[in-house]
Motif scaffolding. Structure first.
Motif, PDB file in Angstrom:
ATOM      1  N   LYS A 176      33.709  17.384  37.111  1.00 23.59           N
ATOM      2  CA  LYS A 176      34.228  16.208  37.860  1.00 23.59           C
ATOM      3  C   LYS A 176      34.823  17.033  39.133  1.00 23.59           C
ATOM      4  CE  LYS A 176      38.330  13.056  37.793  1.00 23.59           C
ATOM      5  NZ  LYS A 176      38.969  13.772  39.003  1.00 23.59           N
ATOM      6  N   VAL A 177      34.270  16.858  40.312  1.00 24.15           N
ATOM      7  CA  VAL A 177      34.721  17.437  41.672  1.00 24.15           C
ATOM      8  C   VAL A 177      35.624  16.504  42.302  1.00 24.15           C
ATOM      9  CG1 VAL A 177      33.987  18.772  43.676  1.00 24.15           C
ATOM     10  CG2 VAL A 177      32.641  18.843  41.727  1.00 24.15           C
ATOM     11  N   ASP A 178      36.829  16.965  42.823  1.00 20.90           N
ATOM     12  CA  ASP A 178      37.583  15.856  43.478  1.00 20.90           C
ATOM     13  C   ASP A 178      38.310  16.934  44.799  1.00 20.90           C
ATOM     14  OD1 ASP A 178      39.646  14.260  44.605  1.00 20.90           O
ATOM     15  OD2 ASP A 178      40.994  14.056  42.760  1.00 20.90           O
ATOM     16  N   ASN A 179      37.872  16.269  45.903  1.00 21.29           N
ATOM     17  CA  ASN A 179      38.179  17.011  47.225  1.00 21.29           C
ATOM     18  C   ASN A 179      39.506  16.140  48.054  1.00 21.29           C
ATOM     19  OD1 ASN A 179      36.884  14.912  48.390  1.00 21.29           O
ATOM     20  ND2 ASN A 179      36.157  16.426  50.146  1.00 21.29           N
ATOM     21  N   LYS A 180      40.182  15.330  47.322  1.00 22.67           N
ATOM     22  CA  LYS A 180      41.021  14.566  48.027  1.00 22.67           C
ATOM     23  C   LYS A 180      42.330  15.654  48.331  1.00 22.67           C
ATOM     24  CE  LYS A 180      42.046  11.242  44.817  1.00 22.67           C
ATOM     25  NZ  LYS A 180      40.934  11.613  44.006  1.00 22.67           N
ATOM     26  N   ARG A 181      43.028  15.108  49.557  1.00 26.12           N
ATOM     27  CA  ARG A 181      43.992  16.184  50.153  1.00 26.12           C
ATOM     28  C   ARG A 181      45.300  15.700  49.643  1.00 26.12           C
ATOM     29  NH1 ARG A 181      44.136  14.971  55.312  1.00 26.12           N
ATOM     30  NH2 ARG A 181      42.589  12.993  54.578  1.00 26.12           N
ATOM     31  N   TYR A 182      46.318  16.466  49.229  1.00 28.39           N
ATOM     32  CA  TYR A 182      47.491  16.119  48.821  1.00 28.39           C
ATOM     33  C   TYR A 182      48.745  16.833  49.261  1.00 28.39           C
ATOM     34  CZ  TYR A 182      45.252  13.247  45.037  1.00 28.39           C
ATOM     35  OH  TYR A 182      44.458  12.565  44.031  1.00 28.39           O
ATOM     36  N   ALA A 183      49.707  16.441  49.493  1.00 31.54           N
ATOM     37  CA  ALA A 183      50.944  17.095  50.086  1.00 31.54           C
ATOM     38  C   ALA A 183      51.587  18.361  49.457  1.00 31.54           C
ATOM     39  CB  ALA A 183      52.023  16.277  50.345  1.00 31.54           C
ATOM     40  N   ASP A 184      51.268  18.289  48.067  1.00 30.64           N
ATOM     41  CA  ASP A 184      51.675  19.575  47.161  1.00 30.64           C
ATOM     42  C   ASP A 184      50.410  20.297  46.911  1.00 30.64           C
ATOM     43  OD1 ASP A 184      50.540  17.808  45.539  1.00 30.64           O
ATOM     44  OD2 ASP A 184      51.924  17.659  43.787  1.00 30.64           O
ATOM     45  N   GLU A 185      49.481  20.413  47.524  1.00 27.94           N
ATOM     46  CA  GLU A 185      48.048  21.360  47.343  1.00 27.94           C
ATOM     47  C   GLU A 185      48.270  22.463  48.381  1.00 27.94           C
ATOM     48  OE1 GLU A 185      46.755  21.454  44.424  1.00 27.94           O
ATOM     49  OE2 GLU A 185      47.707  19.667  43.659  1.00 27.94           O
ATOM     50  N   VAL A 186      47.302  23.390  48.193  1.00 29.69           N
ATOM     51  CA  VAL A 186      47.103  24.447  48.974  1.00 29.69           C
ATOM     52  C   VAL A 186      45.588  24.491  49.410  1.00 29.69           C
ATOM     53  CG1 VAL A 186      47.169  27.026  49.482  1.00 29.69           C
ATOM     54  CG2 VAL A 186      48.879  25.908  47.925  1.00 29.69           C
TER      55      VAL A 186
END
Length: 619
Positions: A176-186
């Motif tokens: 399962k590949v997820d490339n969504k962007r989040y404020a608490d990621e790097v």
């Protein structure tokens, strides 16, 4: 002498602790196993139906609705609402964005599925699955069981496959590949590059003995105040996996130097310290690599390693004890003429040969760790490398979980490439806004980087606050206290006034350290010609570089190099001028078709001048 011994012991302990903590296998070269590259079936799942039920709770491991479980019906009455088919396939390695039009802007979940057969070479051996990189979050399942998960779109990871799970035929592997962007990621939500999703680098099964060599690091010790002796001192360690209670014997050999020495392993990490004679040092002018073999009773690993030292002495950067001026260029891991993520040998060859033609002896791999093929090729071609993690712009510096994620990526980047002679700078971030919270965050990363590897320089690309009162810009970012190399990004003439502003501008820093320009550049659409005042014309970009180079000739005596932005035009959803950008950052010296812009030749001439100057000093 006692102080020197204690320092070496402390450094060895620090390196040993790091080796014990990391689970990554770096000795996958020449290992037996199975490549899983090629066509994978896929399901697009923007609502994550294959992971959550209708109450948005994670599905149970045995659920027939879970996309990690088989899509085959037990009988015709069984309800199956998912299916993998050869009608829908993606190539691995490779981003999904360029492979089908419907993926161009897609950010979300895609399920990848690969069936394979595998028979172990020996019953007692162990099998791992290794991923070069998956952007951004990967959940890995084999035959309905979860092996693990990983976050970070540009660094490698691996999981062991239990004997009870691996079948001889028709294994059902799902990622399962997820490339969504989040404020608490790097990185965080806001970046100036394309968010290519997918399994972007190689996948392979790796088979190893029960006791195997998991990792090793072998490097030349730093010179004593720039002085190198004929007897080169080497330090490092070997990490073993599953060491028996009675220990193990490790043999290090370098056939070309007729060197062989044994070390007793009483634990999982074996410290190394030995001398080599007649070593030809690695450098851009002579990128010499030696085959280094590490063996135990049951296992053997090898690598191509160059021996060199890199250090800061006062205002200079010393390579093998001599000052070096870095003629650099920043590079994105992208092949613009095919609008895709770079991953292959040929991709690395294209990018690095372009840099060599420009006259570079150095590349800045921005803003994330690039594929391993590019750092290995830099070793062979003799290009110095700045390697960076995507701590970029305004990540959540107050969030301890974000710091943990950044440290994990830093660890994986350094672990993968700690034997690459080309890599001389570990960078912990780019253009991070000054605040005490941010400085503490970045200082923590710098401390971590030094614990992981004390043999290289540590830096970060700092922002500039241009002086509004005069033409003297001072680099005084508090982070400069902790880095080895004071590097800064400046765009005088593109984001601040016109290029002729460079004529009266001077630069300095409050730190008694080498000064490096990590970015500068202006945009131009390839083939668009006008007068030099017209933005986005090749003539404007050409003027920009002429004025910059005139300014560089006035830089203070601690100026040690530059890596302009950028080698090639690259995709960015932030660049939306409908005539000149069209979703491209146009600051490349090559356009998106591979053509050189006029500014290329201006920088090339400057680099030839600096190379001749360096050669004259060397004589």
């Amino acid at each position: 002498m006692k102080k020197i011994y204690l320092l070496f012991t402390a450094l060895t302990i620090a390196l040993t602790v790091n080796a014990q903590d990391n689970k990554l296998i770096t000795t996958i070269q020449n290992r037996q196993g199975l490549s899983l590259n090629g066509a994978w079936q896929y399901i697009i799942d923007p609502y994550e139906t294959g992971f959550y039920d209708y109450r948005y709770k994670e599905l149970s491991e045995k659920s027939g609705d879970a996309y990690w479980n088989t899509d085959k019906q037990v009988n015709k009455t069984e309800k199956k609402e998912h299916g993998y088919s050869d009608k829908n396939t993606l190539q691995v390695p490779g981003d999904w964005n360029h492979q089908e039009q419907r993926f161009e802007y897609y950010e979300g979940t895609v399920w990848y599925k690969k069936s394979f057969d595998y028979k172990k070479q020996a019953a007692s051996n162990r099998v791992f699955i290794y991923f070069g990189a998956v952007n951004y979050k990967a959940d890995v399942y084999l035959n309905g069981k979860k092996l693990g998960e990983h976050k970070g779109g540009f660094t490698p990871f691996n999981f062991e496959i239990p004997d009870t799970l691996l079948k001889g035929t028709d294994n059902f592997l799902v990622v399962k590949v997820d490339n969504k962007r989040y404020a608490d990621e790097v990185p965080t939500l806001n970046t100036d590059w394309w968010n290519y999703g997918g399994i972007t680098r190689e996948v392979k099964l790796v088979e190893v003995p029960k006791l195997f060599i998991q990792d090793f690091m072998i490097q030349l010790k730093k010179a004593d105040h720039g002085k190198l002796s004929k007897q080169s001192e080497v330090e490092g360690w070997v990490k073993l996996n599953n060491v028996p209670a009675d220990g193990e014997t490790i043999t290090i050999s370098i056939p070309e130097l007729k060197f062989e020495k044994q070390f007793k392993a009483n634990g999982s990490v074996v410290p190394l310290n030995f001398s080599l004679s007649r070593v030809k040092l690695w450098s851009p002018d002579s990128p010499k690599l030696y085959t280094v073999n590490v063996s135990s009773k049951t296992d053997k690993a090898e690598d191509k390693i160059g021996f060199r030292t890199i250090e800061v002495a006062g205002k200079q950067v010393l390579l093998n004890g001599s000052p070096v001026f870095m003629r650099g260029i920043s590079i994105h891991g992208e092949i613009p003429q095919e609008i895709r993520r770079a991953y292959s040998y040929n991709d690395a060859l294209q990018l690095l040969n372009q840099a060599k033609e420009l006259g570079c002896n150095m590349v800045r791999l921005a803003h994330y760790p690039h594929d391993e093929t590019i750092t290995r090729m830099a070793d062979s071609l003799g290009l110095l490398v700045w390697s960076e993690i995507p701590v970029y712009w305004t990540i959540d510096f107050k969030n301890q979980q974000v710091l943990t994620k950044a440290k994990a990526q830093l660890n994986e980047m350094i672990t993968r490439d700690h034997n690459r002679a080309s890599v001389i700078i570990w960078s912990v971030g780019n253009e991070t806004p000054v605040s005490s919270t941010r400085t503490d965050f970045m200082h923590s990363l710098i401390t971590e980087a030094r614990k992981l590897d004390h043999t290289r320089l540590i830096s970060a690309a700092l922002e500039v606050n241009y002086s509004a009162l005069n033409d003297q810009n001072v680099i005084d970012d508090p982070l400069g206290e902790f880095v080895d190399l004071v590097a800064f990004n400046e765009y005088l003439g593109w984001y601040g006034g016109l290029p002729d502003k460079c004529r009266t501008t001077n630069w300095s820093t409050i730190y008694n350290k080498p000064l490096f320009i990590s970015e500068t550049g202006g945009g131009a659409k390839g083939g668009f010609h006008a007068d030099s005042l017209t933005r986005f014309s090749e003539e404007y970009q050409e003027w920009y570089y002429k004025e910059q180079i005139s300014m560089l000739r006035r830089m203070p005596d601690n100026f040690v190099g530059i890596s302009p932005w950028v080698l090639n035009d690259f995709r960015s959803p932030k660049r939306n001028n409908p005539i000149y950008q069209e979703g491209w950052n146009r600051k490349g010296l090559y356009d998106d078709k591979g053509n050189k812009k006029k500014a290329f030749y201006i920088l090339q001439a400057y680099y030839k001048e600096m190379q001749e100057k360096q050669s004259a000093i060397g004589k």
